[in-house]
Design an enzyme around this catalytic site. Sequence first.
Site, PDB file in Angstrom:
ATOM      1  N   TYR A 109      -1.207   2.611  10.611  1.00 62.96           N
ATOM      2  CA  TYR A 109      -1.649   0.420  11.158  1.00 62.96           C
ATOM      3  C   TYR A 109      -2.442   0.649  12.334  1.00 62.96           C
ATOM      4  O   TYR A 109      -3.747   0.295  12.564  1.00 62.96           O
ATOM      5  CB  TYR A 109      -1.226  -0.301  10.470  1.00 62.96           C
ATOM      6  CG  TYR A 109      -0.060  -0.470   8.899  1.00 62.96           C
ATOM      7  CD1 TYR A 109      -1.193  -0.295   8.028  1.00 62.96           C
ATOM      8  CD2 TYR A 109       0.739  -0.598   8.635  1.00 62.96           C
ATOM      9  CE1 TYR A 109      -0.660  -0.512   6.615  1.00 62.96           C
ATOM     10  CE2 TYR A 109       1.253  -0.656   7.533  1.00 62.96           C
ATOM     11  CZ  TYR A 109       0.357  -0.607   6.477  1.00 62.96           C
ATOM     12  OH  TYR A 109       1.138  -0.833   5.349  1.00 62.96           O
ATOM     13  N   GLY A 165      -5.986  10.741   3.785  1.00 66.81           N
ATOM     14  CA  GLY A 165      -7.799   9.901   3.588  1.00 66.81           C
ATOM     15  C   GLY A 165      -6.948   9.296   2.539  1.00 66.81           C
ATOM     16  O   GLY A 165      -7.885   8.059   2.518  1.00 66.81           O
ATOM     17  N   ILE A 170       1.287  -0.725  -0.178  1.00 71.08           N
ATOM     18  CA  ILE A 170       0.044  -0.084   0.050  1.00 71.08           C
ATOM     19  C   ILE A 170       1.224   1.082  -0.433  1.00 71.08           C
ATOM     20  O   ILE A 170       1.639   1.350   1.065  1.00 71.08           O
ATOM     21  CB  ILE A 170      -0.937  -0.432   1.609  1.00 71.08           C
ATOM     22  CG1 ILE A 170      -1.635   1.112   1.228  1.00 71.08           C
ATOM     23  CG2 ILE A 170      -0.264  -0.443   2.387  1.00 71.08           C
ATOM     24  CD1 ILE A 170      -3.465   1.315   2.177  1.00 71.08           C
ATOM     25  N   ILE A 185       1.282   5.430  -1.073  1.00 68.05           N
ATOM     26  CA  ILE A 185       0.845   6.583  -1.359  1.00 68.05           C
ATOM     27  C   ILE A 185       1.908   7.628  -1.950  1.00 68.05           C
ATOM     28  O   ILE A 185       2.627   7.756  -1.130  1.00 68.05           O
ATOM     29  CB  ILE A 185       0.028   7.657  -0.567  1.00 68.05           C
ATOM     30  CG1 ILE A 185      -1.298   6.270  -0.087  1.00 68.05           C
ATOM     31  CG2 ILE A 185      -0.613   8.361  -1.221  1.00 68.05           C
ATOM     32  CD1 ILE A 185      -2.392   5.821  -1.084  1.00 68.05           C
ATOM     33  N   GLU A 239       8.075   3.534  10.927  1.00 70.74           N
ATOM     34  CA  GLU A 239       7.780   4.615  11.767  1.00 70.74           C
ATOM     35  C   GLU A 239       6.296   4.967  11.464  1.00 70.74           C
ATOM     36  O   GLU A 239       5.115   4.807  12.044  1.00 70.74           O
ATOM     37  CB  GLU A 239       7.824   5.775  12.645  1.00 70.74           C
ATOM     38  CG  GLU A 239       9.048   4.679  13.615  1.00 70.74           C
ATOM     39  CD  GLU A 239      10.482   5.669  14.201  1.00 70.74           C
ATOM     40  OE1 GLU A 239      10.127   6.996  14.046  1.00 70.74           O
ATOM     41  OE2 GLU A 239      11.507   5.283  14.820  1.00 70.74           O
ATOM     42  N   ASN A 240       6.316   5.839  10.295  1.00 69.48           N
ATOM     43  CA  ASN A 240       4.824   6.214   9.587  1.00 69.48           C
ATOM     44  C   ASN A 240       3.819   5.708   9.419  1.00 69.48           C
ATOM     45  O   ASN A 240       2.570   5.244   9.541  1.00 69.48           O
ATOM     46  CB  ASN A 240       5.402   6.874   8.331  1.00 69.48           C
ATOM     47  CG  ASN A 240       6.309   8.336   8.820  1.00 69.48           C
ATOM     48  OD1 ASN A 240       5.533   9.132   9.596  1.00 69.48           O
ATOM     49  ND2 ASN A 240       6.886   8.415   7.650  1.00 69.48           N
ATOM     50  N   GLY A 252      -4.655   6.426   1.861  1.00 71.32           N
ATOM     51  CA  GLY A 252      -4.354   5.350   2.935  1.00 71.32           C
ATOM     52  C   GLY A 252      -5.688   4.536   3.034  1.00 71.32           C
ATOM     53  O   GLY A 252      -5.752   3.775   2.875  1.00 71.32           O
ATOM     54  N   LYS A 253      -6.187   5.901   3.898  1.00 73.66           N
ATOM     55  CA  LYS A 253      -7.559   4.635   4.581  1.00 73.66           C
ATOM     56  C   LYS A 253      -8.583   4.128   3.694  1.00 73.66           C
ATOM     57  O   LYS A 253      -9.165   2.802   3.637  1.00 73.66           O
ATOM     58  CB  LYS A 253      -8.271   5.884   5.232  1.00 73.66           C
ATOM     59  CG  LYS A 253      -9.204   5.979   6.016  1.00 73.66           C
ATOM     60  CD  LYS A 253      -9.356   7.157   7.091  1.00 73.66           C
ATOM     61  CE  LYS A 253     -10.218   6.807   8.459  1.00 73.66           C
ATOM     62  NZ  LYS A 253     -10.596   7.134   9.530  1.00 73.66           N
TER      63      LYS A 253
HETATM   64  C1  LIG Z   1       1.436   4.676   5.196  1.00 73.75           C
HETATM   65  C2  LIG Z   1       0.510   5.335   4.068  1.00 73.75           C
HETATM   66  C3  LIG Z   1      -0.082   4.546   3.039  1.00 73.75           C
HETATM   67  C4  LIG Z   1      -0.557   6.254   4.316  1.00 73.75           C
HETATM   68  O1  LIG Z   1      -1.449   6.417   3.749  1.00 73.75           O
HETATM   69  P1  LIG Z   1      -1.803   7.966   4.185  1.00 73.75           P
HETATM   70  O2  LIG Z   1      -2.466   8.656   3.008  1.00 73.75           O
HETATM   71  O3  LIG Z   1      -1.190   8.614   3.970  1.00 73.75           O
HETATM   72  O4  LIG Z   1      -2.590   8.059   5.331  1.00 73.75           O
HETATM   73  P2  LIG Z   1      -4.071   8.868   5.877  1.00 73.75           P
HETATM   74  O5  LIG Z   1      -4.452  10.414   5.326  1.00 73.75           O
HETATM   75  O6  LIG Z   1      -5.326   7.589   5.039  1.00 73.75           O
HETATM   76  O7  LIG Z   1      -4.235   8.522   7.370  1.00 73.75           O
HETATM   77  C5  LIG Z   1      -5.171   7.611   7.745  1.00 73.75           C
HETATM   78  C6  LIG Z   1      -5.335   7.893   8.903  1.00 73.75           C
HETATM   79  O8  LIG Z   1      -3.749   7.341  10.297  1.00 73.75           O
HETATM   80  C7  LIG Z   1      -3.141   8.510  10.706  1.00 73.75           C
HETATM   81  N1  LIG Z   1      -1.857   8.488  10.354  1.00 73.75           N
HETATM   82  C8  LIG Z   1      -1.468   8.292   8.802  1.00 73.75           C
HETATM   83  N2  LIG Z   1      -0.412   8.758   8.568  1.00 73.75           N
HETATM   84  C9  LIG Z   1       0.007   8.817   9.506  1.00 73.75           C
HETATM   85  C10 LIG Z   1       1.395   8.580  10.541  1.00 73.75           C
HETATM   86  N3  LIG Z   1       2.910   8.909  10.504  1.00 73.75           N
HETATM   87  N4  LIG Z   1       1.565   8.809  11.631  1.00 73.75           N
HETATM   88  C11 LIG Z   1       0.227   8.779  13.107  1.00 73.75           C
HETATM   89  N5  LIG Z   1      -0.768   8.771  12.365  1.00 73.75           N
HETATM   90  C12 LIG Z   1      -1.086   8.571  10.504  1.00 73.75           C
HETATM   91  C13 LIG Z   1      -3.765   9.529  10.229  1.00 73.75           C
HETATM   92  O9  LIG Z   1      -3.620  11.074  11.146  1.00 73.75           O
HETATM   93  C14 LIG Z   1      -5.319   9.084   9.532  1.00 73.75           C
HETATM   94  O10 LIG Z   1      -5.732   9.132  10.613  1.00 73.75           O
HETATM   95  P3  LIG Z   1      -7.312   9.961  10.769  1.00 73.75           P
HETATM   96  O11 LIG Z   1      -8.608   8.882  10.612  1.00 73.75           O
HETATM   97  O12 LIG Z   1      -7.624  10.573  12.583  1.00 73.75           O
HETATM   98  O13 LIG Z   1      -7.476  11.596  10.074  1.00 73.75           O
HETATM   99  C15 LIG Z   1       1.315   6.379   3.595  1.00 73.75           C
HETATM  100  O14 LIG Z   1       1.433   7.214   4.661  1.00 73.75           O
HETATM  101  C16 LIG Z   1       2.692   5.385   2.457  1.00 73.75           C
HETATM  102  O15 LIG Z   1       2.147   5.048   1.554  1.00 73.75           O
HETATM  103  N6  LIG Z   1       3.802   5.791   2.929  1.00 73.75           N
HETATM  104  C17 LIG Z   1       4.667   5.244   2.190  1.00 73.75           C
HETATM  105  C18 LIG Z   1       4.528   4.048   1.802  1.00 73.75           C
HETATM  106  C19 LIG Z   1       4.666   2.715   2.926  1.00 73.75           C
HETATM  107  O16 LIG Z   1       4.869   3.003   3.737  1.00 73.75           O
HETATM  108  N7  LIG Z   1       3.734   1.554   2.543  1.00 73.75           N
HETATM  109  C20 LIG Z   1       3.602   0.852   3.667  1.00 73.75           C
HETATM  110  C21 LIG Z   1       4.360   0.194   3.292  1.00 73.75           C
HETATM  111  S1  LIG Z   1       4.365  -1.324   4.788  1.00 73.75           S
END
Ligand SMILES: CC(C)(COP(=O)(O)OP(=O)(O)OC[C@H]1O[C@@H](n2cnc3c(N)ncnc32)[C@H](O)[C@@H]1OP(=O)(O)O)[C@@H](O)C(=O)NCCC(=O)NCCS
Length: 172
Positions: free
Chosen positions: A142, A106, A96, A98, A136-137, A108-109
């Site tokens: 998750y 939002g 997953i 973004i 950590e992010n 990722g959600k």
């Molecule tokens: C991890 C990832 C998929 C999250 O997607 P995103 O679109 O940034 O996250 P969203 O905006 O949908 O966040 C959903 C919820 O998670 C929380 N959240 C997201 N990233 C966060 C972080 N780094 N720290 C704390 N909370 C976080 C948001 O605040 C949100 O909370 P809410 O529903 O209370 O508002 C995205 O940051 C990403 O692609 N990262 C790089 C690739 C990666 O690491 N992928 C996973 C490999 S295992």
Amino acid sequence: MTIQINQCNLGDLRTLQEISIETFNETFKDQNSPENMDAYLERAFNLNQLEKELSNSSSRFFFVYFNNELAGYIKVNIDDAQSEEMGNESLEVERIYIKSKFQKHGLGKVLLNKAIEIATERNKKKIWLGVWEKNENALAFYKRLGFVQTSAHSFYMGDEEQTDFIMTKILN
Ligand SMILES: CC(C)(COP(=O)(O)OP(=O)(O)OC[C@H]1O[C@@H](n2cnc3c(N)ncnc32)[C@H](O)[C@@H]1OP(=O)(O)O)[C@@H](O)C(=O)NCCC(=O)NCCS
């Protein structure tokens, strides 16, 4: 603001390769050697490999678009396509990603909810994934969405053995 999700097919192969490499680089290049990154990118995202994955009926890829721009993707697996033997009552989110400029909007959600929708339609009991212990992010994301760590396994980035946490969410 519009958010759209489309399932990928073989016609998306090159776009899938591009976004896979771009987002993997954005996420991991600062914490890994160029050699290990190259080895992984070549093994995981060569066109033959991605074509095989796109053709597997137990895997599905989805693109997410933000205002008509490609912003990220997800890959889900069931049955034998899962990267660990978790049985037929579970669904794996294998990837997953973004693009960095679209994170925290939002999306990722939205993708994870798509995975939950598919799992629920197929009467799966849980959804699981592996995440690098140093990411950590992603771990925070998750946990925010209700996943808990249930185990760990090894993962090879090039020749470096790394630890992935297995995170699980039980579905109602
Ligand atoms: C991890 C990832 C998929 C999250 O997607 P995103 O679109 O940034 O996250 P969203 O905006 O949908 O966040 C959903 C919820 O998670 C929380 N959240 C997201 N990233 C966060 C972080 N780094 N720290 C704390 N909370 C976080 C948001 O605040 C949100 O909370 P809410 O529903 O209370 O508002 C995205 O940051 C990403 O692609 N990262 C790089 C690739 C990666 O690491 N992928 C996973 C490999 S295992």
